[in-house]
Design a protein around this motif. Structure first.
Motif, PDB file in Angstrom:
ATOM      1  N   ARG A 189     -50.248 -17.695 -42.365  1.00 37.27           N
ATOM      2  CA  ARG A 189     -50.065 -16.209 -42.770  1.00 37.27           C
ATOM      3  C   ARG A 189     -48.573 -15.937 -42.548  1.00 37.27           C
ATOM      4  O   ARG A 189     -48.341 -14.989 -43.304  1.00 37.27           O
ATOM      5  N   ALA A 190     -47.741 -16.797 -41.693  1.00 37.21           N
ATOM      6  CA  ALA A 190     -46.466 -16.196 -41.766  1.00 37.21           C
ATOM      7  C   ALA A 190     -45.634 -16.303 -42.976  1.00 37.21           C
ATOM      8  O   ALA A 190     -44.847 -15.442 -43.341  1.00 37.21           O
ATOM      9  N   ARG A 191     -46.229 -17.682 -43.674  1.00 42.13           N
ATOM     10  CA  ARG A 191     -45.489 -17.854 -44.980  1.00 42.13           C
ATOM     11  C   ARG A 191     -45.775 -16.822 -45.984  1.00 42.13           C
ATOM     12  O   ARG A 191     -45.034 -16.678 -47.084  1.00 42.13           O
TER      13      ARG A 191
ATOM     14  N   PRO B  70     -55.461 -14.060 -37.582  1.00 37.69           N
ATOM     15  CA  PRO B  70     -54.593 -14.041 -38.820  1.00 37.69           C
ATOM     16  C   PRO B  70     -55.047 -13.646 -40.130  1.00 37.69           C
ATOM     17  O   PRO B  70     -54.764 -12.936 -40.725  1.00 37.69           O
ATOM     18  N   TYR B  71     -56.477 -13.838 -40.300  1.00 36.30           N
ATOM     19  CA  TYR B  71     -57.145 -13.352 -41.446  1.00 36.30           C
ATOM     20  C   TYR B  71     -57.251 -11.986 -41.562  1.00 36.30           C
ATOM     21  O   TYR B  71     -56.850 -11.440 -42.505  1.00 36.30           O
ATOM     22  N   ALA B  72     -57.724 -11.278 -40.628  1.00 35.55           N
ATOM     23  CA  ALA B  72     -57.745  -9.771 -40.365  1.00 35.55           C
ATOM     24  C   ALA B  72     -56.251  -9.271 -40.672  1.00 35.55           C
ATOM     25  O   ALA B  72     -56.279  -8.026 -41.324  1.00 35.55           O
ATOM     26  N   SER B  73     -55.240  -9.828 -40.006  1.00 35.93           N
ATOM     27  CA  SER B  73     -53.755  -9.219 -40.302  1.00 35.93           C
ATOM     28  C   SER B  73     -53.334  -9.252 -41.760  1.00 35.93           C
ATOM     29  O   SER B  73     -52.444  -8.923 -41.879  1.00 35.93           O
TER      30      SER B  73
ATOM     31  N   GLU C 190     -54.534 -17.676 -51.917  1.00 37.03           N
ATOM     32  CA  GLU C 190     -54.970 -19.056 -51.372  1.00 37.03           C
ATOM     33  C   GLU C 190     -55.066 -18.714 -49.801  1.00 37.03           C
ATOM     34  O   GLU C 190     -56.111 -19.273 -49.275  1.00 37.03           O
ATOM     35  N   ALA C 191     -54.334 -17.914 -48.987  1.00 35.75           N
ATOM     36  CA  ALA C 191     -54.791 -17.608 -47.507  1.00 35.75           C
ATOM     37  C   ALA C 191     -56.237 -16.792 -47.256  1.00 35.75           C
ATOM     38  O   ALA C 191     -56.912 -17.139 -46.578  1.00 35.75           O
TER      39      ALA C 191
END
Length: 392
Positions: free
Chosen positions: A313-315, A220-223, A300-301
């Motif tokens: 990540r989706a939010r 999720p972080y890389a995306s 924040e993410a």
């Protein structure tokens, strides 16, 4: 990793306020002429903006995304093409930050600070014309062409994606722009965004060393890199809407004439014109508010790093789409309403007041708005968050 040639000697540095004033003074003329804005890109480098996205551990500013996007909005307000170039340089730096191994991060991120590199973009996995052939030692040979390569002309480095016909998967790499076999073509001639250096690039037997190959992690972080890209575009749109409003206001105050049936002595007292400016202002500030909200969510993410969860990540993807839809529409609408507000004389070609709409029209075609509205609608109706893709 080979030694990269340093750019030409820099001119005296400019602060952001002086930079914006200088870009505004020549924006209309440069829009008419197109071409490569080498002098203005040097000013941006002199203002210290090329290292905004470089983490502090490598000597960069380590700015938050809210601050980076604020700078991009301010630049886009006066010159959206050069704001595009800065935004995409930040994006390629992030690509190295999240896709690079420790040695690659240290080499390229420190190099970006020490040599003030401009980064070109030849990353588009959907464009499979560029073929990567494995050399057996972990490296590749690149042959073919890439289009819409923003920022490549005048850059020192570029990130590249190529198609590996054996695996069927994309290969990502970083190479010096002037490497043997690379040709950057001056074939970018659109109706807007005319100084984004977005021509095509051809590759003939271009060597990619093993330590230049990037591995894109499936996390999720890389995306978040995709959402960073989408928010660059969103803030360009916001800046265009704000710039069109600024230009309309200045024109009406200097040249506006009241309509014969208005019953007022000056244009700024015309009730219908006041109504029109109110609508334009509401669109611009609404777009900015949602863009800032999305940037805060991204910050924040981003701070969560590798601990970032897919749901969070989706939010961020959702609020990014919400902001982009509103900014997309605001840039086009305010750019068009400018002429309703200013009247026929504002179409005088040397004023180039149409550049706001033209720039917005070109840039808003980056990816279809309908699919972004679809993603928002799925959430609004069924609570379904967007899935990870090349654009969300």
């Amino acid at each position: 990793m080979e030694q990269i040639r340093e750019p030409q000697q820099a001119q005296p540095a400019r602060d952001l306020t002086a930079l914006l004033q200088a870009l505004r003074a020549s924006a209309a003329q440069r829009d008419r002429e197109g071409g490569h804005a080498a002098r203005e890109k040097q000013w941006i480098a002199d203002a210290g903006l090329l290292t905004l996205a470089v983490p502090r551990e490598f000597g960069g500013a380590g700015a938050g995304w809210s601050d980076i996007y604020d700078v991009i909005r301010q630049l886009a307000r006066v010159d959206s093409a050069l704001a595009h170039l800065l935004g995409f340089t930040c994006l390629q730096i992030v690509s190295l930050d999240v896709w690079g191994n420790p040695q690659q991060r240290a080499h390229y991120l420190r190099g970006s600070v020490e040599h003030r590199w401009w980064w070109g973009n030849a990353v588009n996995p959907l464009d499979t014309r560029l073929v990567a052939t494995a050399t057996g030692d972990g490296g590749y040979l690149l042959d073919g062409q890439k289009g819409f390569c923003s920022g490549t002309r005048g850059s020192q480095m570029m990130t590249v994606s190529a198609h590996d016909p054996v695996t069927g998967k994309p290969v990502f790499a970083v190479v010096p722009t002037e490497r043997a076999g690379i040709a950057v073509h001056d074939d970018w001639n659109p109706i807007g965004q005319r100084q984004t250096d977005s021509g095509s690039v051809s590759f003939v037997r271009v060597r990619v060393a093993p330590d230049e190959v990037l591995v894109r992690p499936d996390t999720p972080y890389a995306s978040l890199r995709t959402l960073i890209s989408q928010q660059v575009l969103t803030n360009l749109f916001v800046g265009l809407a704000q710039g069109a409003l600024d230009a309309a206001r200045a024109y009406v105050h200097e040249h506006g004439r009241p309509w014969i049936a208005s019953g007022v002595s000056q244009a700024t007292d015309d009730p219908y014109l006041i109504q029109r400016f109110g609508e334009m202002h509401i669109q611009a500030v609404s777009a900015e508010a949602l863009a800032v909200r999305a940037a805060n969510a991204l910050d924040e993410a981003w701070r969560q790093g590798m601990s970032l969860e897919a749901g969070t990540r989706a939010r961020v993807a959702l609020v990014t789409s919400e902001a982009k839809v509103v900014a997309h529409r605001a840039a086009l609408d305010v750019g068009e309403k400018l002429f309703d507000a200013c009247g026929a004389r504002a179409t005088h070609a040397p004023l180039a007041l149409d550049r706001f709409w033209r720039n917005a029209r070109v840039h808003t075609l980056h990816d279809p708005l309908d699919y972004r509205v679809r993603d928002v609608g799925r959430y609004a109706l069924n609570g379904t968050l967007p899935e990870v893709s090349l654009y969300t």
